[in-house]
Each structure stands twice: as C-alpha cells, then as structure tokens.
Scaffold this motif. Structure first.
Motif, PDB file in Angstrom:
ATOM      1  N   ARG A  69      26.835  41.347  39.914  1.00 16.00           N
ATOM      2  CA  ARG A  69      27.299  42.394  38.997  1.00 16.00           C
ATOM      3  C   ARG A  69      26.115  42.980  38.242  1.00 16.00           C
ATOM      4  NH1 ARG A  69      32.537  43.169  37.644  1.00 16.00           N
ATOM      5  NH2 ARG A  69      33.042  41.089  38.442  1.00 16.00           N
ATOM      6  N   SER A  70      25.159  42.116  37.942  1.00 21.06           N
ATOM      7  CA  SER A  70      23.926  42.530  37.285  1.00 21.06           C
ATOM      8  C   SER A  70      22.890  41.447  37.513  1.00 21.06           C
ATOM      9  CB  SER A  70      24.157  42.745  35.781  1.00 21.06           C
ATOM     10  OG  SER A  70      24.220  41.506  35.098  1.00 21.06           O
ATOM     11  N   ALA A  71      21.697  41.648  36.996  1.00 24.07           N
ATOM     12  CA  ALA A  71      20.633  40.658  37.102  1.00 24.07           C
ATOM     13  C   ALA A  71      20.720  39.609  35.998  1.00 24.07           C
ATOM     14  CB  ALA A  71      19.271  41.344  37.056  1.00 24.07           C
ATOM     15  N   ASP A  72      21.737  39.684  35.164  1.00 27.86           N
ATOM     16  CA  ASP A  72      21.929  38.731  34.075  1.00 27.86           C
ATOM     17  C   ASP A  72      22.671  37.504  34.601  1.00 27.86           C
ATOM     18  OD1 ASP A  72      22.554  37.299  31.805  1.00 27.86           O
ATOM     19  OD2 ASP A  72      23.398  38.989  30.694  1.00 27.86           O
ATOM     20  N   PRO A  73      22.076  36.309  34.541  1.00 26.43           N
ATOM     21  CA  PRO A  73      22.767  35.119  35.061  1.00 26.43           C
ATOM     22  C   PRO A  73      24.035  34.772  34.293  1.00 26.43           C
ATOM     23  CG  PRO A  73      20.727  34.511  33.937  1.00 26.43           C
ATOM     24  CD  PRO A  73      20.717  36.002  34.071  1.00 26.43           C
ATOM     25  N   GLN A  74      24.213  35.354  33.108  1.00 27.04           N
ATOM     26  CA  GLN A  74      25.438  35.111  32.346  1.00 27.04           C
ATOM     27  C   GLN A  74      26.625  35.905  32.906  1.00 27.04           C
ATOM     28  OE1 GLN A  74      25.747  33.063  29.696  1.00 27.04           O
ATOM     29  NE2 GLN A  74      23.664  32.689  28.996  1.00 27.04           N
ATOM     30  N   ASP A  75      26.349  36.938  33.672  1.00 24.74           N
ATOM     31  CA  ASP A  75      27.408  37.784  34.215  1.00 24.74           C
ATOM     32  C   ASP A  75      28.066  37.120  35.421  1.00 24.74           C
ATOM     33  OD1 ASP A  75      27.291  39.828  32.432  1.00 24.74           O
ATOM     34  OD2 ASP A  75      26.392  41.294  33.791  1.00 24.74           O
ATOM     35  N   ARG A  76      29.395  37.233  35.492  1.00 21.53           N
ATOM     36  CA  ARG A  76      30.084  36.761  36.696  1.00 21.53           C
ATOM     37  C   ARG A  76      29.744  37.680  37.865  1.00 21.53           C
ATOM     38  NH1 ARG A  76      34.526  36.655  33.000  1.00 21.53           N
ATOM     39  NH2 ARG A  76      34.986  34.547  32.262  1.00 21.53           N
ATOM     40  N   PRO A  77      29.621  37.133  39.058  1.00 23.18           N
ATOM     41  CA  PRO A  77      29.307  37.974  40.209  1.00 23.18           C
ATOM     42  C   PRO A  77      30.509  38.798  40.657  1.00 23.18           C
ATOM     43  CG  PRO A  77      29.663  35.714  40.900  1.00 23.18           C
ATOM     44  CD  PRO A  77      29.712  35.702  39.403  1.00 23.18           C
ATOM     45  N   LEU A  78      30.243  39.775  41.488  1.00 22.03           N
ATOM     46  CA  LEU A  78      31.296  40.549  42.145  1.00 22.03           C
ATOM     47  C   LEU A  78      31.732  39.786  43.386  1.00 22.03           C
ATOM     48  CD1 LEU A  78      29.769  44.135  42.009  1.00 22.03           C
ATOM     49  CD2 LEU A  78      31.973  43.502  41.037  1.00 22.03           C
ATOM     50  N   ILE A  79      33.030  39.537  43.501  1.00 24.90           N
ATOM     51  CA  ILE A  79      33.559  38.795  44.644  1.00 24.90           C
ATOM     52  C   ILE A  79      34.547  39.695  45.377  1.00 24.90           C
ATOM     53  CG2 ILE A  79      34.617  36.650  45.406  1.00 24.90           C
ATOM     54  CD1 ILE A  79      34.057  35.521  42.598  1.00 24.90           C
ATOM     55  N   GLU A  80      34.187  40.091  46.565  1.00 32.84           N
ATOM     56  CA  GLU A  80      35.015  40.997  47.363  1.00 32.84           C
ATOM     57  C   GLU A  80      35.632  40.200  48.507  1.00 32.84           C
ATOM     58  OE1 GLU A  80      32.097  43.888  48.400  1.00 32.84           O
ATOM     59  OE2 GLU A  80      32.141  44.865  46.436  1.00 32.84           O
ATOM     60  N   GLY A  81      36.920  39.885  48.374  1.00 35.49           N
ATOM     61  CA  GLY A  81      37.578  39.065  49.382  1.00 35.49           C
ATOM     62  C   GLY A  81      37.813  39.776  50.697  1.00 35.49           C
ATOM     63  N   ASN A  82      38.064  41.097  50.618  1.00 33.18           N
ATOM     64  CA  ASN A  82      38.347  41.871  51.834  1.00 33.18           C
ATOM     65  C   ASN A  82      39.535  41.288  52.600  1.00 33.18           C
ATOM     66  OD1 ASN A  82      37.666  44.176  53.280  1.00 33.18           O
ATOM     67  ND2 ASN A  82      36.353  43.073  54.706  1.00 33.18           N
ATOM     68  N   PHE A  83      40.465  40.692  51.858  1.00 35.03           N
ATOM     69  CA  PHE A  83      41.596  40.012  52.483  1.00 35.03           C
ATOM     70  C   PHE A  83      42.491  40.994  53.237  1.00 35.03           C
ATOM     71  CE2 PHE A  83      41.004  37.131  48.642  1.00 35.03           C
ATOM     72  CZ  PHE A  83      40.239  36.226  49.349  1.00 35.03           C
ATOM     73  N   LEU A  84      43.080  40.490  54.324  1.00 39.08           N
ATOM     74  CA  LEU A  84      43.992  41.245  55.187  1.00 39.08           C
ATOM     75  C   LEU A  84      43.310  42.435  55.854  1.00 39.08           C
ATOM     76  CD1 LEU A  84      47.253  41.256  52.998  1.00 39.08           C
ATOM     77  CD2 LEU A  84      46.532  39.584  54.722  1.00 39.08           C
ATOM     78  N   SER A  85      41.985  42.478  55.806  1.00 35.73           N
ATOM     79  CA  SER A  85      41.289  43.572  56.488  1.00 35.73           C
ATOM     80  C   SER A  85      41.353  43.408  57.995  1.00 35.73           C
ATOM     81  CB  SER A  85      39.831  43.649  56.026  1.00 35.73           C
ATOM     82  OG  SER A  85      39.171  42.411  56.264  1.00 35.73           O
ATOM     83  N   HIS A  86      41.546  42.187  58.463  1.00 36.00           N
ATOM     84  CA  HIS A  86      41.753  41.962  59.892  1.00 36.00           C
ATOM     85  C   HIS A  86      43.253  41.889  60.144  1.00 36.00           C
ATOM     86  CE1 HIS A  86      41.616  40.344  63.924  1.00 36.00           C
ATOM     87  NE2 HIS A  86      40.301  40.490  63.940  1.00 36.00           N
ATOM     88  N   PRO A  87      43.775  42.667  61.065  1.00 39.22           N
ATOM     89  CA  PRO A  87      45.234  42.720  61.263  1.00 39.22           C
ATOM     90  C   PRO A  87      45.849  41.388  61.662  1.00 39.22           C
ATOM     91  CG  PRO A  87      44.071  43.893  63.032  1.00 39.22           C
ATOM     92  CD  PRO A  87      43.061  43.602  61.966  1.00 39.22           C
ATOM     93  N   ASP A  88      45.087  40.500  62.297  1.00 37.45           N
ATOM     94  CA  ASP A  88      45.651  39.214  62.698  1.00 37.45           C
ATOM     95  C   ASP A  88      46.077  38.374  61.502  1.00 37.45           C
ATOM     96  OD1 ASP A  88      45.189  39.974  65.275  1.00 37.45           O
ATOM     97  OD2 ASP A  88      43.675  38.439  65.718  1.00 37.45           O
ATOM     98  N   ASP A  89      45.367  38.509  60.386  1.00 32.86           N
ATOM     99  CA  ASP A  89      45.718  37.724  59.197  1.00 32.86           C
ATOM    100  C   ASP A  89      47.064  38.163  58.639  1.00 32.86           C
ATOM    101  OD1 ASP A  89      43.304  36.486  59.531  1.00 32.86           O
ATOM    102  OD2 ASP A  89      42.289  37.567  57.919  1.00 32.86           O
TER     103      ASP A  89
END
Length: 539
Positions: free
Chosen positions: A404-424
């Motif tokens: 999210r930023s270069a600050d280690p205190q910041d939570r990261p961005l987490i992109e699950g991309n869930f259901l992007s594959h039709p089989d799921d």
C-alpha cells in the motif's frame, strides 16, 4: 524514533507463528547457537489474550480483534461483487494457531506428491510424514499415521454438539463413508475433526513449541516488535531493522535470517526490503536490491460459502428461552472439568468429497457449525440454527499481495482475484447444490425448519452464481505468495532459500506452490520442522 544499538545472533526468525515457533525451538536446541525470535504482537502468557486463546470458544473474541489480529482484508474486486473479504491473521505468540479453529488436517497425499513432481525434492508425502509425526502427540493413541512424542497435542473433541450425530446420519444417507481420521490412510469421507487441544484447552504453536524453549539462555524473544525490512550487504542478508515502541534498531544475523511472518507479511517484508518485481518497488520509490518477480504473486485461498438453516433448539447453540440454560452452565462445566460448549472450536465436523471418481483428491471441503454464522456485532446469534460451509479445495484463481505504501506500519494490498477462473465458480455451484441435498436428507429434514440463507428464492444457476459472488468468503487459508520452485515466478528453492540471495530463507505457508486439501496449520508446522532440519544440516 530513537535509535538503539544492534544485537547480534546466529539466527533471526521473524514471526512467532506456526512455523516460527517450531524453528525457534529446534534451532535453539544446540547450546552454542544463539537464536532471536521477533514477533509483532504480544505474548499470550498474560491474562488477556491468554484466557481467550486457551479457551477454545474464545475464538469468537479473537477472530476480529485488532489487538491480536492483523485485520487484513482482501480488496473489493469485480469477480466477488466489489466487496471486501476478511483475511484474519494472528498477531500474537502462536500467530494464526492462536486464533484459528484448531482443526488438525494435513491435506491429501497427492498435494505433496504434486509439489515434489514439480521439482521440489524432498517435499513428497512419504518424505514429509515424519515431520508431521515429529511435531505431534496424537492423544487417541498409537497410529502408523501419527506421532506420540511431539509438543503439539492432537485430540478428539470433548463435547460435540448434537448436530454432529445428525450430520453423520445424513452423511450416511448421502452415500458417503464415515472417516474417523482425516489424516489416516484416506482423507475422503465425513466425520468429526481432530483438534489441536490439550485437556480441553487450545494447544497453539506457542504452547507446543515456544513455551518449552523459553528457559534456554540462547533464545531471545522480542515481542511487540515490528520488523521493517531485511538488511542486505550486497546479495547477503545481514539482519533486520525493527521497531519497538518509539525505538528503532537493528538485529544482526551471523548465519541466516528466516522469514516466518506468514503468507501476507512475508512477501510484504521482502518488498519493503527491495526484493521483488521492479515495477511494484518503483511505485513506492523503494530501491530495488534484488529482482524477483514472483514475490507476492500466486496467492490462493479456499473460497467458501455458507448456507444457514433454522433448527430446533436441541441441535446447536443460540439465544432463546430454552437455549439460555446450556449457555449459562457452560462456564461452570468448563471450569470444573474442561467440558461443555466452551471446549467447542465452533466448527466441529465436516467432510472432504470428490466431485468425480477420477479426481486425485477431494474437490470440496464441508464444515458443519452448531450455530448460525455469527454476525460481527453479536457473539451468539438469536435463535437456533446451523451453518453449513462448503469450500473449493483446489482453486485455480490466483491473486497477489502488493504494498500500500513504503511504510511498514501500513497494511498491504491483498487482491484475492477470487472466482476469476470459471472452474472455481462451477465447483462452488456444485457445492451449493450438494449442501441443499444434504439438508434434504431424512436425518436433517426432521430437525431443520427451513433455509434462512440464501432461502428458496435462489434456485436457478444464474441466481446461485450471483448469490455466491455476493456472499463469498474464505476459510482463512492464504498461501503461495513466496512460492517454492525453480520456475521464473518461484521465490524460494526446495531448501527454502530465497533465489539469488544468501543467508535468507522463507519458512511458512507462503512457500506452498499450491493449496493443500484442507486446513493449513498442520502443514505450516510441518514446514517449520523441515526448515529447521534444512537450516541445521546446511550450515
């Protein structure tokens, strides 16, 4: 921040979670070796959170508490109706093993054989079974599949809710076979889960592995200490920069730095250290120290949906005139004999099921909870009912962890991309229909009083798919973001060494190339066991 002098150790382990506690224990068994364990969260030996962690049902106080949980979340994305999805991770001694559902499931033999077939030597099931056994004390008794002398106590549940017997009857009516040990000769089937408990209390990785090592003078533990980055001298890791309160200081490693911060925080630390894809680092003006395009990629989790049914008051737990008495008696049962509802892990039975006979491993995981799924604002739901979870065990969708930023205190961005594959999505639709067939068995029909969620108005394939997208969750099993392998997107080799660097390894669930069939805690502990051997034998 003020500065503090450097401290020097042979090994620095970042993260006192499932793998990190094992590593701290095993590496410090050699008296001449100094080991430092760094944990961002607090000790669990205080009254709080200790009382919540030890009491199995205390999970309802832990799972969404920012004092002991990183409170990560998957970012809203179009494939899952643009809604954020929680991704809880433990921030306390024991890591996620201190806040999880305590289910002890290793996965299917084929999961690990697939890792080895991809070129990861020594990671097949037969080679890994001794590591599972080394960590375990299997309370039910001797078994060729289990260990008897390890620190992690694995037990049968003490006070199963009545819904479990009904579920077992319904499973037989579905034509499934009963399985009294999901970690035995075969995983498929239905039954009650074994749990990481001892005498009716949670047995976290901290209790199993860290507590016994604390008296050793060659082990130093820094609690409530945030790791900012790995420090590199050329291509060699020489230590880490950390902060504790308003102080920032350096910890130096003579031999190795081992990241065991988990599938979200380990890739974040690598990126903050300038290790990763150039484009991602440039976005935050971080100087690239080592090109490694796979850092943060390959994110997987067990995508999950929950159907809920109203039931009679004898089937599970809930608030009602009739249900108050068992809940009121629960503290006394627990204090007197460590029995009753407070020993519940809240997800007591389940099943692993193939969709097709030719499947190498079960494709669906089913979990039965003896209450309606809790809402964030309510610890115990009003009324009585059960929740039936179903999850896709081998998702094909892949996400990523970014900064999210270069600050280690910041939570990261987490992109699950869930259901992007039709089989799921297709697998979850099949799972949805299977749950409805289960609820329609004679065993359940006589005890249930109608489907609350989603309800009978959701029936066509299009309606089911839309409901799944809008109500998708996970079973909190993120893996894969520092993938083990030798392909261009691999982050570590089969010795868990970060490709292209010296003195730096990753040892936690992030190294899994693919998800295992079931809960990931047992596998994370196994990774800690194997990593300890790799470190000791190669140094």
């Amino acid at each position: 921040m003020t500065q503090s002098p450097a401290h020097t150790f042979d090994y620095i382990v970042v993260g006192a979670g499932s793998a990190g506690c094992v590593l701290a224990n095993r590496l410090s068994t050699e008296p001449g070796v100094s080991v430092c364990l760094v944990e961002a969260g607090p000790s669990d030996r205080k009254l709080f959170p200790g009382a919540y962690i030890r009491t199995p049902a205390g999970i309802i106080r832990l799972i969404a508490n920012p004092r002991w949980n990183w409170m990560h979340q998957f970012e809203p994305q179009p494939s899952s109706a643009d809604k954020p999805i929680p991704c809880p991770r433990g921030r306390v001694w024991g890591g996620s093993s201190a806040i999880n559902g305590m289910i002890y499931v290793r996965g299917h033999r084929s999961d690990y054989d697939q890792w080895e077939a991809a070129g990861n030597r020594g990671w097949g099931y037969d080679a890994l079974l001794p590591y599972f056994q080394r960590s375990e004390h299997f309370e039910p008794g001797p078994s060729p599949w289990h260990g008897q002398n390890g620190g992690l106590n694995v037990a049968r549940q003490r006070s199963l809710a009545p819904v479990n017997a009904v579920f077992h009857e319904a499973g037989a009516q579905m034509g499934w076979h009963y399985n009294d040990d999901f970690n035995g000769a075969e995983q498929e089937g239905y039954g009650a889960f074994h749990v990481t408990q001892i005498n009716g209390e949670r047995c976290s990785a901290a209790r199993a592995f860290l507590y016994p090592a604390l008296p050793r003078t060659n082990l130093t533990v820094f609690s409530e200490t945030l790791t900012h980055r790995v420090l590199l001298d050329g291509s060699r890791a020489e230590g880490v920069e950390v902060s504790q309160g308003d102080r920032t200081f350096t910890l130096k490693a003579r031999r190795e730095v081992i990241l065991s911060a988990g599938s979200i925080n380990s890739p974040q630390l690598l990126l903050l250290s300038g290790i990763g894809p150039a484009e991602e680092l440039a976005r935050h003006a971080i100087t690239q120290r080592h090109e490694l395009p796979g850092v943060g990629q390959n994110l997987q989790d067990h995508q999950d949906i929950v159907l809920m049914y109203r039931s009679d008051s004898d089937l599970g737990y809930g608030l009602s005139l009739r249900g108050v008495l068992p809940l009121a008696a629960a503290p006394f049962q627990y204090l007197a004999a460590r029995r009753g509802p407070l020993t519940s892990n809240t997800v007591e039975s389940g099943a692993f099921l193939r969709l097709h006979p030719a499947d190498a491993a079960p494709q669906l995981g089913l979990i039965v909870a003896p209450a309606l799924k809790n809402q964030p604002q309510r610890l115990i739901p009003v009324g009585h009912g059960i929740s039936l979870h179903v999850a896709v065990m081998h998702p094909k969708s892949r996400g990523r962890v970014r900064l999210r930023s270069a600050d280690p205190q910041d939570r990261p961005l987490i992109e699950g991309n869930f259901l992007s594959h039709p089989d799921d999505l297709h697998t979850l639709v099949e799972g949805f229909r299977l749950v409805r067939r289960l609820a329609a068995t004679p065993a359940f029909t006589k005890r249930l009083q109608g489907e609350l969620v989603p309800g009978p108005n959701v029936s066509s394939t299009a309606q089911i798919e839309q409901w799944i997208r809008e109500n998708l969750g996970t079973v909190f099993h993120p893996v894969g973001t520092c993938k083990m392998g030798n392909d261009p997107m691999a982050v570590v080799d089969d010795q868990l060494r970060v490709h292209g660097l010296q003195g730096l390894r990753v040892a936690d669930a992030s190294i899994m190339p693919t998800l295992v069939t079931g809960n990931t805690n047992a596998a994370a502990i196994m990774i800690g066991e194997k990593a300890a051997d790799l470190v000791r034998f190669l140094n």
